[in-house]
Design a protein around this motif. Structure first.
Motif, PDB file in Angstrom:
ATOM      1  N   ALA A 157       0.831  -1.214   0.000  1.00 56.30           N
ATOM      2  CA  ALA A 157       0.000   0.000   0.000  1.00 56.30           C
ATOM      3  C   ALA A 157       0.861   1.258   0.000  1.00 56.30           C
ATOM      4  N   ARG A 158       1.968   1.214   0.759  1.00 53.59           N
ATOM      5  CA  ARG A 158       2.857   2.381   0.809  1.00 53.59           C
ATOM      6  C   ARG A 158       3.508   2.628  -0.551  1.00 53.59           C
ATOM      7  N   PHE A 159       3.939   1.560  -1.218  1.00 54.85           N
ATOM      8  CA  PHE A 159       4.547   1.717  -2.547  1.00 54.85           C
ATOM      9  C   PHE A 159       3.521   2.206  -3.567  1.00 54.85           C
ATOM     10  N   GLN A 160       2.284   1.729  -3.446  1.00 58.54           N
ATOM     11  CA  GLN A 160       1.244   2.202  -4.356  1.00 58.54           C
ATOM     12  C   GLN A 160       0.962   3.686  -4.140  1.00 58.54           C
ATOM     13  N   LEU A 161       1.046   4.134  -2.889  1.00 59.96           N
ATOM     14  CA  LEU A 161       0.876   5.557  -2.610  1.00 59.96           C
ATOM     15  C   LEU A 161       2.027   6.358  -3.230  1.00 59.96           C
ATOM     16  N   GLN A 162       3.259   5.841  -3.090  1.00 63.17           N
ATOM     17  CA  GLN A 162       4.393   6.515  -3.715  1.00 63.17           C
ATOM     18  C   GLN A 162       4.221   6.582  -5.232  1.00 63.17           C
ATOM     19  N   ALA A 163       3.696   5.510  -5.822  1.00 60.54           N
ATOM     20  CA  ALA A 163       3.447   5.506  -7.263  1.00 60.54           C
ATOM     21  C   ALA A 163       2.392   6.542  -7.637  1.00 60.54           C
ATOM     22  N   ALA A 164       1.353   6.668  -6.802  1.00 56.66           N
ATOM     23  CA  ALA A 164       0.304   7.657  -7.088  1.00 56.66           C
ATOM     24  C   ALA A 164       0.851   9.077  -7.001  1.00 56.66           C
ATOM     25  N   ILE A 165       1.731   9.324  -6.033  1.00 54.98           N
ATOM     26  CA  ILE A 165       2.332  10.657  -5.897  1.00 54.98           C
ATOM     27  C   ILE A 165       3.212  10.965  -7.108  1.00 54.98           C
ATOM     28  N   ALA A 166       4.035   9.973  -7.519  1.00 53.16           N
ATOM     29  CA  ALA A 166       4.882  10.179  -8.694  1.00 53.16           C
ATOM     30  C   ALA A 166       4.036  10.347  -9.955  1.00 53.16           C
ATOM     31  N   SER A 167       2.941   9.605 -10.055  1.00 54.44           N
ATOM     32  CA  SER A 167       2.049   9.756 -11.204  1.00 54.44           C
ATOM     33  C   SER A 167       1.401  11.130 -11.211  1.00 54.44           C
ATOM     34  N   ARG A 168       1.102  11.637 -10.026  1.00 53.71           N
ATOM     35  CA  ARG A 168       0.578  13.011  -9.933  1.00 53.71           C
ATOM     36  C   ARG A 168       1.594  14.006 -10.470  1.00 53.71           C
ATOM     37  N   ASP A 169       2.864  13.825 -10.074  1.00 51.51           N
ATOM     38  CA  ASP A 169       3.912  14.718 -10.570  1.00 51.51           C
ATOM     39  C   ASP A 169       4.060  14.611 -12.084  1.00 51.51           C
ATOM     40  N   ASP A 170       3.933  13.397 -12.605  1.00 57.81           N
ATOM     41  CA  ASP A 170       4.026  13.217 -14.058  1.00 57.81           C
ATOM     42  C   ASP A 170       2.846  13.864 -14.764  1.00 57.81           C
ATOM     43  N   LEU A 296       9.332   7.416 -14.127  1.00 56.20           N
ATOM     44  CA  LEU A 296      10.197   6.303 -13.749  1.00 56.20           C
ATOM     45  C   LEU A 296      10.056   5.994 -12.259  1.00 56.20           C
ATOM     46  N   LEU A 297       9.925   7.027 -11.429  1.00 53.06           N
ATOM     47  CA  LEU A 297       9.719   6.796  -9.995  1.00 53.06           C
ATOM     48  C   LEU A 297       8.411   6.055  -9.750  1.00 53.06           C
ATOM     49  N   ALA A 298       7.375   6.406 -10.505  1.00 55.51           N
ATOM     50  CA  ALA A 298       6.087   5.715 -10.358  1.00 55.51           C
ATOM     51  C   ALA A 298       6.209   4.251 -10.762  1.00 55.51           C
ATOM     52  N   ALA A 299       6.908   3.981 -11.861  1.00 54.03           N
ATOM     53  CA  ALA A 299       7.071   2.593 -12.310  1.00 54.03           C
ATOM     54  C   ALA A 299       7.872   1.785 -11.291  1.00 54.03           C
ATOM     55  N   ARG A 300       8.917   2.378 -10.727  1.00 50.70           N
ATOM     56  CA  ARG A 300       9.711   1.655  -9.724  1.00 50.70           C
ATOM     57  C   ARG A 300       8.888   1.378  -8.466  1.00 50.70           C
ATOM     58  N   ALA A 301       8.061   2.340  -8.072  1.00 53.23           N
ATOM     59  CA  ALA A 301       7.214   2.122  -6.893  1.00 53.23           C
ATOM     60  C   ALA A 301       6.206   1.009  -7.157  1.00 53.23           C
ATOM     61  N   ARG A 302       5.652   0.964  -8.383  1.00 50.39           N
ATOM     62  CA  ARG A 302       4.711  -0.114  -8.710  1.00 50.39           C
ATOM     63  C   ARG A 302       5.409  -1.461  -8.726  1.00 50.39           C
ATOM     64  N   ALA A 303       6.660  -1.479  -9.196  1.00 48.37           N
ATOM     65  CA  ALA A 303       7.410  -2.735  -9.183  1.00 48.37           C
ATOM     66  C   ALA A 303       7.650  -3.197  -7.747  1.00 48.37           C
ATOM     67  N   SER A 304       7.985  -2.278  -6.854  1.00 43.58           N
ATOM     68  CA  SER A 304       8.174  -2.625  -5.444  1.00 43.58           C
ATOM     69  C   SER A 304       6.864  -3.089  -4.825  1.00 43.58           C
ATOM     70  N   ALA A 305       5.753  -2.445  -5.208  1.00 44.67           N
ATOM     71  CA  ALA A 305       4.446  -2.864  -4.702  1.00 44.67           C
ATOM     72  C   ALA A 305       4.104  -4.272  -5.176  1.00 44.67           C
ATOM     73  N   ALA A 306       4.472  -4.588  -6.422  1.00 51.53           N
ATOM     74  CA  ALA A 306       4.208  -5.935  -6.939  1.00 51.53           C
ATOM     75  C   ALA A 306       5.010  -6.981  -6.173  1.00 51.53           C
ATOM     76  N   GLU A 377       7.780  -9.422 -12.016  1.00 54.92           N
ATOM     77  CA  GLU A 377       8.805  -9.425 -13.069  1.00 54.92           C
ATOM     78  C   GLU A 377       8.371  -8.544 -14.244  1.00 54.92           C
ATOM     79  N   ASN A 378       7.086  -8.581 -14.563  1.00 57.94           N
ATOM     80  CA  ASN A 378       6.583  -7.730 -15.642  1.00 57.94           C
ATOM     81  C   ASN A 378       6.725  -6.251 -15.274  1.00 57.94           C
ATOM     82  N   ALA A 379       6.456  -5.919 -14.025  1.00 62.68           N
ATOM     83  CA  ALA A 379       6.619  -4.528 -13.581  1.00 62.68           C
ATOM     84  C   ALA A 379       8.070  -4.095 -13.681  1.00 62.68           C
ATOM     85  N   LYS A 380       8.996  -5.023 -13.445  1.00 61.30           N
ATOM     86  CA  LYS A 380      10.417  -4.699 -13.585  1.00 61.30           C
ATOM     87  C   LYS A 380      10.776  -4.429 -15.044  1.00 61.30           C
TER      88      LYS A 380
END
Length: 481
Positions: A157-170, A296-306, A377-380
């Motif tokens: 959940a924390r990584f998904q939040l980080q991804a949402a914040i990075a997606s907001r910035d994007d 890229l930060l959003a994608a990395r956060a989603r990979a960590s969430a996965a 692995e797909n997220a990576k």
């Protein structure tokens, strides 16, 4: 957690009633502290008071709008940025849900029943029995240990939040860049209209000179007709420039939340100078983009969430240790025999510890874990692909910017030379030395040089913003001169 916070903040609460009110209000709305107050007010007006209106004032078409104003209004009015903020709010709520698994659950169950029995036996008096039963039950359940399942779920959940914040910035950078491109397109259209009017006036002056000379027989009919043709062409070009200006301003007006018919007044769009930031080593710029680009930060956060989700699914197949308790109070009568009972008060207290060990789930856990591992692995691979795309985008944007920087001086020099040539040719023709063809060629060369200068300015401004966006560093500083 809440008790510790209140105990630690008690001196502050007593000294500052306003702070106490704000803290208590936050604890009521967010008892698990899953929400970041800095993310509570998105642009576009999600709040309920005047604070939003102060941050996002309505654009005033009558006032001159510079690039920073246009970007601010676009960010405030864009549905994309509002959706990004809403996504952050949703992910904060999911983080709160994940944290709640560490706390016990407590349920209160109440029941009331009424039983009326009547009997009629021949030769005997009628009998009626009424029984009212009230029951209250308090149930407690608390998961004590689950071998990391809750921890993995909170991490996901924390990584998904980080991804949402990075997606907001994007999303902000995307709206920013699109608005900036539309702004410079409108500014170029406005400058082109000004140049077209100047060219029309110059053509009108040349035609007036040729007409005057033709009237007194100093030049042939050919000179008069050629100058008239050039004047008509200049008028046509001016009319087209007016239409292009209106179209470009309408698109910009829509970006900032106005009607396309609004007549926006633009400020000086071409006063920026080359930024030393963009003259750094291209390898250094690519490295910065790989470290800071929000996409890229959003994608990395989603990979960590996965990865965390994979761990969560695997941990769900491990033992669970929990404690449960129950307290029941009722007034169910005590039955001595079938037709006779005595009033009673019953208390039932229970507490127990339960160890649940999953033994066999039909191999479903095995395949769920494999599926989650494949998703991770797909997220990576998405991260790897984005790293390449961003590096390529930085390289391309950097090279285009270098070319546009060189074009600025070339276009400026060409315009100065073309203006001097036109003025000299105009004087020669008025003095009766030069030809009308020479004058019209010089006039056309000047008009083309003016358009080239305008386009060079626009290209350079857009290129530097594209490079900033490729670096993930498109912010207020990019709009500054």
């Amino acid at each position: 957690m809440v008790s510790l916070l209140l105990a630690g903040a008690l001196p502050l609460l007593l000294a500052c009633p306003a702070a106490a009110q704000n803290l208590l209000l936050r604890l009521v709305n967010d008892p698990l502290l899953a929400e970041n107050p800095d993310l509570a007010l998105p642009p576009g007006g999600m709040g309920a008071d005047g604070e939003v209106a102060q941050i996002c004032p309505a654009p005033n078409p009558a006032a001159k709008m510079d690039l920073a104003d246009a970007v601010r209004h676009a960010l405030c009015s864009s549905p994309k940025t509002r959706a990004a903020w809403i996504s952050i709010n949703a992910q904060q709520a999911q983080l709160g849900v994940a944290r709640s698994a560490y706390l016990p659950t407590l349920n209160l169950v109440g029941q009331y029943s009424e039983d009326l029995q009547s009997s009629r036996v021949e030769g005997m008096d009628d009998s009626t029995a009424r029984t009212r039963v009230r029951q209250g039950q308090l149930n407690l359940s608390w998961k004590l240990y689950d071998f990391g399942a809750r921890e993995a779920n909170v991490a996901a959940a924390r990584f998904q939040l980080q991804a949402a914040i990075a997606s907001r910035d994007d999303a902000i950078q995307t709206v920013y860049l699109n608005t900036a491109i539309d702004y410079f397109t409108a500014a170029s259209a406005q400058a082109s209209l000004k140049a077209a009017r100047e060219n029309e006036q110059a053509a009108s002056d040349s035609h007036a000179v040729a007409l005057a000379k033709f009237t007194v027989g100093a030049v042939s009919l050919s000179d008069k007709l050629q100058s008239e043709t050039a004047f008509t062409q200049a008028t046509y070009d001016r009319q087209r420039a007016e239409a292009e200006r209106k179209a470009a301003l309408g698109l910009l007006a829509s970006d900032v939340g106005l009607s396309p018919s609004a007549d926006i007044q633009l400020g000086d769009a071409f006063n920026a100078k080359p930024d030393p930031l963009f003259m750094q080593s291209i390898d250094e710029l690519i490295k910065q983009a790989s470290e800071h680009h929000p996409k890229l930060l959003a994608a990395r956060a989603r990979a960590s969430a996965a990865l965390a989700k994979r761990d969560y699914i695997a941990a769900q197949g491990r033992p669970i240790l929990s404690v449960s308790g129950r307290y029941t109070l009722d007034n169910q009568p005590y039955a001595l025999f079938r037709d006779f009972s005595l009033p009673a008060r019953n208390d039932d207290r229970f507490i127990g510890i339960t160890l649940t060990i999953p033994l066999f789930e039909g191999f479903s856990r095995t395949y769920q874990t494999k599926g989650a591992a494949a998703d991770a692995e797909n997220a990576k691979t998405v991260v790897d692909d984005l790293e390449r795309d961003i590096a390529s985008s930085v390289w391309k944007s950097y090279q285009l910017l270098q070319a546009d920087v060189l074009s600025l001086d070339t276009a400026r020099s060409l315009q100065d030379t073309a203006r001097q040539s036109f003025e000299a040719t105009q004087e020669r023709y008025q003095a009766g030395v030069g030809s009308i063809l020479e004058l019209l060629n010089a006039q056309k060369a000047l008009a083309n040089a003016q358009l080239l200068q305008i386009q060079a300015n626009s290209n350079w401004n857009i290129s530097r913003l594209r490079l900033a966006a490729a670096l993930g560093r498109l912010d207020q500083s990019a709009t500054s001169p």
